[in-house]
Motif scaffolding. Structure first.
Motif, PDB file in Angstrom:
ATOM      1  N   LEU A  97      95.399  54.896 -40.372  1.00  0.00           N
ATOM      2  CA  LEU A  97      96.625  54.483 -41.377  1.00  0.00           C
ATOM      3  C   LEU A  97      97.004  53.126 -40.921  1.00  0.00           C
ATOM      4  O   LEU A  97      97.124  52.643 -41.894  1.00  0.00           O
ATOM      5  CB  LEU A  97      98.317  55.647 -40.832  1.00  0.00           C
ATOM      6  CG  LEU A  97      99.471  55.425 -41.769  1.00  0.00           C
ATOM      7  CD1 LEU A  97      98.908  55.675 -43.255  1.00  0.00           C
ATOM      8  CD2 LEU A  97     100.043  56.171 -40.988  1.00  0.00           C
ATOM      9  N   TYR A  98      96.783  52.728 -39.803  1.00  0.00           N
ATOM     10  CA  TYR A  98      97.768  51.146 -39.212  1.00  0.00           C
ATOM     11  C   TYR A  98      96.175  50.009 -40.405  1.00  0.00           C
ATOM     12  O   TYR A  98      96.835  49.468 -40.811  1.00  0.00           O
ATOM     13  CB  TYR A  98      97.559  51.259 -37.902  1.00  0.00           C
ATOM     14  CG  TYR A  98      98.360  49.853 -37.688  1.00  0.00           C
ATOM     15  CD1 TYR A  98      99.823  49.247 -37.557  1.00  0.00           C
ATOM     16  CD2 TYR A  98      96.823  48.548 -37.550  1.00  0.00           C
ATOM     17  CE1 TYR A  98      99.235  47.763 -37.387  1.00  0.00           C
ATOM     18  CE2 TYR A  98      96.956  47.194 -36.293  1.00  0.00           C
ATOM     19  CZ  TYR A  98      98.676  46.972 -36.900  1.00  0.00           C
ATOM     20  OH  TYR A  98      98.900  45.928 -36.428  1.00  0.00           O
ATOM     21  N   SER A 124      97.589  48.194 -27.805  1.00  0.00           N
ATOM     22  CA  SER A 124      98.353  47.565 -26.628  1.00  0.00           C
ATOM     23  C   SER A 124     100.327  47.540 -27.519  1.00  0.00           C
ATOM     24  O   SER A 124     101.054  47.664 -26.030  1.00  0.00           O
ATOM     25  CB  SER A 124      98.788  45.916 -25.881  1.00  0.00           C
ATOM     26  OG  SER A 124      98.451  45.223 -26.690  1.00  0.00           O
ATOM     27  N   ASN A 125     100.947  48.298 -28.017  1.00  0.00           N
ATOM     28  CA  ASN A 125     102.403  48.196 -28.413  1.00  0.00           C
ATOM     29  C   ASN A 125     102.176  49.616 -28.578  1.00  0.00           C
ATOM     30  O   ASN A 125     102.002  50.387 -29.670  1.00  0.00           O
ATOM     31  CB  ASN A 125     102.184  47.293 -29.692  1.00  0.00           C
ATOM     32  CG  ASN A 125     103.146  47.552 -29.756  1.00  0.00           C
ATOM     33  OD1 ASN A 125     104.290  48.749 -29.774  1.00  0.00           O
ATOM     34  ND2 ASN A 125     104.279  46.364 -31.079  1.00  0.00           N
ATOM     35  N   PRO A 126     102.558  50.029 -27.317  1.00  0.00           N
ATOM     36  CA  PRO A 126     103.366  51.794 -27.492  1.00  0.00           C
ATOM     37  C   PRO A 126     104.267  51.990 -28.622  1.00  0.00           C
ATOM     38  O   PRO A 126     103.670  52.983 -29.467  1.00  0.00           O
ATOM     39  CB  PRO A 126     103.396  51.828 -26.191  1.00  0.00           C
ATOM     40  CG  PRO A 126     103.230  50.499 -25.302  1.00  0.00           C
ATOM     41  CD  PRO A 126     103.186  49.982 -26.349  1.00  0.00           C
ATOM     42  N   ILE A 130     103.084  54.525 -30.851  1.00  0.00           N
ATOM     43  CA  ILE A 130     103.602  56.188 -31.281  1.00  0.00           C
ATOM     44  C   ILE A 130     104.211  56.401 -32.301  1.00  0.00           C
ATOM     45  O   ILE A 130     104.386  57.694 -32.907  1.00  0.00           O
ATOM     46  CB  ILE A 130     104.606  56.782 -29.635  1.00  0.00           C
ATOM     47  CG1 ILE A 130     103.492  56.596 -27.725  1.00  0.00           C
ATOM     48  CG2 ILE A 130     105.809  57.457 -30.167  1.00  0.00           C
ATOM     49  CD1 ILE A 130     105.091  55.712 -27.438  1.00  0.00           C
ATOM     50  N   GLY A 131     105.216  55.597 -33.123  1.00  0.00           N
ATOM     51  CA  GLY A 131     105.424  55.287 -33.727  1.00  0.00           C
ATOM     52  C   GLY A 131     104.591  56.007 -35.241  1.00  0.00           C
ATOM     53  O   GLY A 131     104.876  56.519 -35.866  1.00  0.00           O
ATOM     54  N   LEU A 132     103.288  55.409 -35.102  1.00  0.00           N
ATOM     55  CA  LEU A 132     102.319  56.181 -36.309  1.00  0.00           C
ATOM     56  C   LEU A 132     101.451  57.438 -35.995  1.00  0.00           C
ATOM     57  O   LEU A 132     101.476  57.891 -36.664  1.00  0.00           O
ATOM     58  CB  LEU A 132     101.052  55.056 -36.362  1.00  0.00           C
ATOM     59  CG  LEU A 132     101.020  53.344 -37.051  1.00  0.00           C
ATOM     60  CD1 LEU A 132     100.337  52.678 -36.139  1.00  0.00           C
ATOM     61  CD2 LEU A 132     101.428  53.773 -38.158  1.00  0.00           C
ATOM     62  N   HIS A 133     101.675  57.662 -34.652  1.00  0.00           N
ATOM     63  CA  HIS A 133     101.450  59.262 -34.699  1.00  0.00           C
ATOM     64  C   HIS A 133     102.835  59.670 -34.942  1.00  0.00           C
ATOM     65  O   HIS A 133     102.183  61.181 -35.443  1.00  0.00           O
ATOM     66  CB  HIS A 133     101.666  59.256 -33.056  1.00  0.00           C
ATOM     67  CG  HIS A 133     101.380  61.088 -32.371  1.00  0.00           C
ATOM     68  ND1 HIS A 133     100.599  61.518 -32.743  1.00  0.00           N
ATOM     69  CD2 HIS A 133     102.100  61.248 -31.285  1.00  0.00           C
ATOM     70  CE1 HIS A 133     100.617  62.836 -31.787  1.00  0.00           C
ATOM     71  NE2 HIS A 133     101.958  62.279 -31.678  1.00  0.00           N
ATOM     72  N   THR A 134     103.566  59.132 -34.965  1.00  0.00           N
ATOM     73  CA  THR A 134     104.829  60.629 -35.490  1.00  0.00           C
ATOM     74  C   THR A 134     104.404  60.044 -36.597  1.00  0.00           C
ATOM     75  O   THR A 134     104.827  61.573 -37.354  1.00  0.00           O
ATOM     76  CB  THR A 134     106.290  60.215 -34.977  1.00  0.00           C
ATOM     77  OG1 THR A 134     106.627  59.826 -33.719  1.00  0.00           O
ATOM     78  CG2 THR A 134     107.230  60.754 -35.618  1.00  0.00           C
ATOM     79  N   VAL A 135     104.677  59.362 -37.315  1.00  0.00           N
ATOM     80  CA  VAL A 135     104.294  59.496 -39.086  1.00  0.00           C
ATOM     81  C   VAL A 135     103.595  60.352 -39.566  1.00  0.00           C
ATOM     82  O   VAL A 135     103.708  61.021 -40.530  1.00  0.00           O
ATOM     83  CB  VAL A 135     104.328  57.987 -39.553  1.00  0.00           C
ATOM     84  CG1 VAL A 135     104.115  57.771 -41.038  1.00  0.00           C
ATOM     85  CG2 VAL A 135     105.449  57.153 -39.140  1.00  0.00           C
ATOM     86  N   THR A 136     102.402  60.609 -38.850  1.00  0.00           N
ATOM     87  CA  THR A 136     101.252  61.361 -39.460  1.00  0.00           C
ATOM     88  C   THR A 136     101.413  63.061 -39.268  1.00  0.00           C
ATOM     89  O   THR A 136     101.328  63.204 -40.189  1.00  0.00           O
ATOM     90  CB  THR A 136     100.470  60.653 -38.153  1.00  0.00           C
ATOM     91  OG1 THR A 136      99.875  59.236 -37.712  1.00  0.00           O
ATOM     92  CG2 THR A 136      98.812  61.695 -38.333  1.00  0.00           C
ATOM     93  N   ALA A 344      98.828  58.333 -27.331  1.00  0.00           N
ATOM     94  CA  ALA A 344      99.683  57.635 -27.980  1.00  0.00           C
ATOM     95  C   ALA A 344      99.295  56.701 -27.425  1.00  0.00           C
ATOM     96  O   ALA A 344      99.465  55.429 -27.796  1.00  0.00           O
ATOM     97  CB  ALA A 344     100.595  58.465 -29.041  1.00  0.00           C
ATOM     98  N   TYR A 345     100.236  56.748 -26.366  1.00  0.00           N
ATOM     99  CA  TYR A 345     100.825  55.854 -25.487  1.00  0.00           C
ATOM    100  C   TYR A 345      99.137  54.834 -24.678  1.00  0.00           C
ATOM    101  O   TYR A 345      99.748  53.911 -24.478  1.00  0.00           O
ATOM    102  CB  TYR A 345     101.801  56.247 -24.225  1.00  0.00           C
ATOM    103  CG  TYR A 345     102.139  54.999 -22.891  1.00  0.00           C
ATOM    104  CD1 TYR A 345     103.322  54.744 -23.892  1.00  0.00           C
ATOM    105  CD2 TYR A 345     101.324  55.269 -22.323  1.00  0.00           C
ATOM    106  CE1 TYR A 345     103.801  53.284 -22.565  1.00  0.00           C
ATOM    107  CE2 TYR A 345     101.895  54.396 -20.505  1.00  0.00           C
ATOM    108  CZ  TYR A 345     102.619  53.678 -21.471  1.00  0.00           C
ATOM    109  OH  TYR A 345     103.551  52.699 -20.735  1.00  0.00           O
TER     110      TYR A 345
END
Length: 468
Positions: A97-98, A124-126, A130-136, A344-345
């Motif tokens: 997605l990114y 390297s930007n947790p 994690i935000g993209l994981h949440t959106v997914t 994700a982290y």
């Protein structure tokens, strides 16, 4: 289309091109296609048939076919492995997605773009990952709330054709580049010496199982929504395999002309997509458009697979508990989101999860599902009373020994090969941990099911319209 969408994912768009490059190009594709139709297609027929025969999800199917309460715990094993795989697959969908989003912003064609620094800065930007994981997971939940027909089918009916169009367009553009045809020659001209290497066949077999989703419970779950007279061999077996293989070959066709035209090493491995290919778009005429087509199609593939994997848990939970469809979707997606936070982290943790559950969990799940037909229901009985009902192609007696002996032997070989090749390497500790985890998973699951008893007792018998 829902079945193809569920099977076509990162295994085809990301994994297949670099695995092809590492294993001799055309020689690997010969081994892959052969094993696909010898092992994966008969296995998909068996798994889809179990779902249609029982009209239940993974736990319900095991409960209905098996008599031993303890043995029914294998259905719980399949469910747990499926959820574990999705927990580290969801962050990968976030990666896709990114990159798709940045392709729309023309990031990859901006002056001074550095793909290695871009990737490292992102991973390297947790908070971002994690935000993209949440959106997914929120997006997957949103689609699944509408069910199979109004949700999954509605999405993949336009996602998969657009995916195919994008791959064809990128591939055609690639062969028009200077040196592009060399990539086609590498991908589709076999180096016969690779067919004498055991590693080529193991890689091809792993790819066939990974990309078709055999043993993941997806085909079983989708099969449980079929009516009594829907076609299983042609639809659940051949069409799924042909569609899946076609997209995988298109991904190879789209990748290697660009790889050779720009002098990228075809054995670049997992970095081939996120780093190596991202590097060529600034140098490619109309690169912004081709970046959009490539990375948006990659996102479509991963997202559609995420829908299929997650639906396994949703169907099972809605059957085996008092939760509604909405409650089951929210519960399963919430659990996957929570379990996926460590992956994700940390991409290192994600790799460890993939090694343990991909190398040992999925083969174990495949064995459990195939065993229902091979050693309990019986392949001849399954073939006569269900598989060939209204079949577009007749499945002969050859299917019986393939399901009963060939597929289990092949899966056991993969497990054994993974153990042997891990001894004395940096993966040895993970291998021991993975085996221990799978043994513990089987013991706990069978014990739980033995204590709980027949969780499907009192459920209605399957109807001609399908229990789901």
């Amino acid at each position: 289309m829902a079945m193809v969408g569920a099977m076509v994912g990162a295994g085809n768009i990301w994994r297949m091109p670099f695995t092809t490059g590492q294993n001799g190009g055309g020689a690997f594709l010969i081994a892959y296609i052969l094993l696909l139709y010898v092992v994966a297609v008969p296995g998909l027929m068996a798994e889809t048939m179990i779902g249609r025969y029982t009209n239940r999800g993974v736990i319900g199917a095991f409960n209905q076919i098996l008599e031993s309460k303890r043995a029914r715990g294998l259905g719980l094993v399949v469910l747990i492995v499926n959820v574990a795989v999705m927990s580290y697959y969801a962050p990968i969908i976030g990666w896709a997605l990114y990159y798709a989003g940045h392709s729309l912003l023309a990031t990859f064609t901006q002056p001074g773009f550095q793909p290695q620094a871009f990737w490292e800065g992102f991973i390297s930007n947790p908070a971002l990952v994690i935000g993209l994981h949440t959106v997914t997971m929120a997006s997957i939940a949103g689609v699944l709330l509408f069910g199979i027909r109004r949700g999954i089918e509605r999405v993949v009916k336009w996602m998969i054709p657009l995916l195919v169009f994008a791959l064809v367009a990128v591939g055609v553009r690639g062969v028009t580049l200077s040196g592009g045809m060399e990539g086609v020659a590498f991908a589709f001209t076999p180096d016969w010496t690779y067919l004498t290497r055991g590693s080529t066949w193991v890689a091809a077999l792993s790819q066939a199982l990974f990309s078709t989703g055999l043993g993941w419970g997806i085909a079983l779950t989708y099969g449980s929504y079929l009516g009594r007279y829907d076609d299983v061999p042609l639809g659940g077996g051949m069409f799924t395999a042909i569609g899946n293989t076609s997209v995988g070959l298109l991904a190879v066709f789209a990748t290697f002309p660009i790889v050779f035209a720009f002098g990228i090493e075809p054995t670049a491995g997992s970095n081939l997509l996120f780093i190596s290919l991202a590097e060529v778009f600034p140098e490619l005429p109309g690169g912004a458009l081709w970046a959009v087509l490539f990375f948006v199609s990659f996102f479509f593939a991963t997202f559609s697979s995420g829908l299929g994997i997650t639906e396994v848990g949703v169907t099972t939970v809605s059957e085996e508990t008092r939760l509604s469809r909405t409650g089951s979707v929210l519960a399963v997606c919430g659990i996957i989101w929570l379990l996926g936070l460590p992956s994700a982290y940390s991409s290192s943790f994600l790799g460890q999860m993939d090694f343990m559950f991909g190398s040992f969990g999925l083969p174990l799940s495949t064995l459990a599902i195939i065993a229902l037909v091979a050693w309990k229901l019986g392949p001849e009985r399954a073939r006569v009373i269900d598989l060939n009902r209204n079949a577009g192609i007749y499945v002969g007696r050859w299917w019986n020994p393939v399901v009963k002996y060939v597929i289990p032997a092949v899966v056991v070989f993969i497990l054994g090969y993974g153990v042997v090749t891990s001894i004395g390497t940096e993966n040895q500790t993970l291998m021991i941990l993975g085996i221990g985890l799978m043994i513990a998973l089987v013991v706990v699951s069978t014990t739980v099911m033995s204590v709980v008893g027949d969780v499907s007792s009192g459920s209605p018998e399957p109807t001609s319209e399908g229990g789901n």
